[in-house]
Scaffold this active site. Structure first.
Site, PDB file in Angstrom:
ATOM      1  N   HIS A  14      13.154 -11.748 -10.236  1.00  0.00           N
ATOM      2  CA  HIS A  14      13.599 -13.145 -10.334  1.00  0.00           C
ATOM      3  C   HIS A  14      12.580 -14.009 -11.075  1.00  0.00           C
ATOM      4  O   HIS A  14      11.412 -13.662 -11.211  1.00  0.00           O
ATOM      5  CB  HIS A  14      13.872 -13.731  -8.947  1.00  0.00           C
ATOM      6  N   GLU A  84      13.545  -8.936  -0.338  1.00  0.00           N
ATOM      7  CA  GLU A  84      12.115  -8.648  -0.469  1.00  0.00           C
ATOM      8  C   GLU A  84      11.583  -8.021   0.816  1.00  0.00           C
ATOM      9  O   GLU A  84      12.149  -8.188   1.896  1.00  0.00           O
ATOM     10  CB  GLU A  84      11.357  -9.953  -0.766  1.00  0.00           C
TER      11      GLU A  84
END
Length: 189
Positions: A14, A84
């Site tokens: 990202h 994550e």
């Protein structure tokens, strides 16, 4: 893990967030991209526009979904396995701050109290490897540590081998095969 010679897995970290810029561990905190992160995500669109993907997945976190959207993939399927690494008590804390009380700490070598273990991260990312190997070319939008573990698992290595794969924000990496062996085709570009 099954072999799927010819499959490719394109991984995109990202765009920049305030915490990624500042080196703060970010798993569950759902931060937006910075202006720099938004511009970098937009720049990914031209690099990905000419590539055909059979499957496009994204982490459910806002920073990954927004990167996918700005890169030209607003319909990316959310896959919870792409979140994550769970940092637990170290959420929002830098490595330097952690090392004030735990000398030599790294996510690769030490536990994260209240967070995930490397084995737990491996189990969920193994599912992503299996899923994407059933397709010709897949694209995933996710996070630094999870993508590094995903890479290690694609290469049939333990999760902690991810420590060797530095991964910057808004970068494209490509995993695939060299004959029948999983291989790193392009990294951090």
């Amino acid at each position: 893990m099954s072999s799927a010679e010819g499959a490719e897995l394109w991984v995109v970290r990202h765009g920049e967030t305030e915490w990624s810029r500042d080196g703060r561990h970010t798993s569950t905190t759902d931060l937006p991209l910075t202006d720099v992160g938004e511009l970098a995500a937009v720049s990914l669109a031209t690099r990905l526009a000419e590539v055909e993907f059979d499957l496009v997945l994204t982490s459910p976190r806002r920073r990954a979904r927004r990167t996918a959207e700005l890169a030209g993939f607003p319909e990316a399927q959310v896959d919870e396995d792409l979140v994550e690494w769970g940092y637990g008590d170290y959420e929002g804390v830098t490595t330097a701050e952690i090392r004030e009380t735990v000398p030599g700490w790294t996510v690769w070598t030490h536990p994260s109290p209240g967070g995930e273990s490397a084995d737990e991260v491996s189990v969920r990312l193994d599912r992503v490897v299996e899923r994407t190997r059933r397709h010709g070319r897949s694209l995933v939008f996710a996070h630094g540590h999870s993508l590094r573990v995903l890479t290690a698992r694609w290469l049939e290595q333990p999760a902690d081998e991810g420590r060797f794969f530095k991964l910057d924000t808004s970068t494209i990496s490509v995993l695939g095969f060299e004959r029948e062996h999983p291989a790193l085709l392009k990294w951090n570009s």
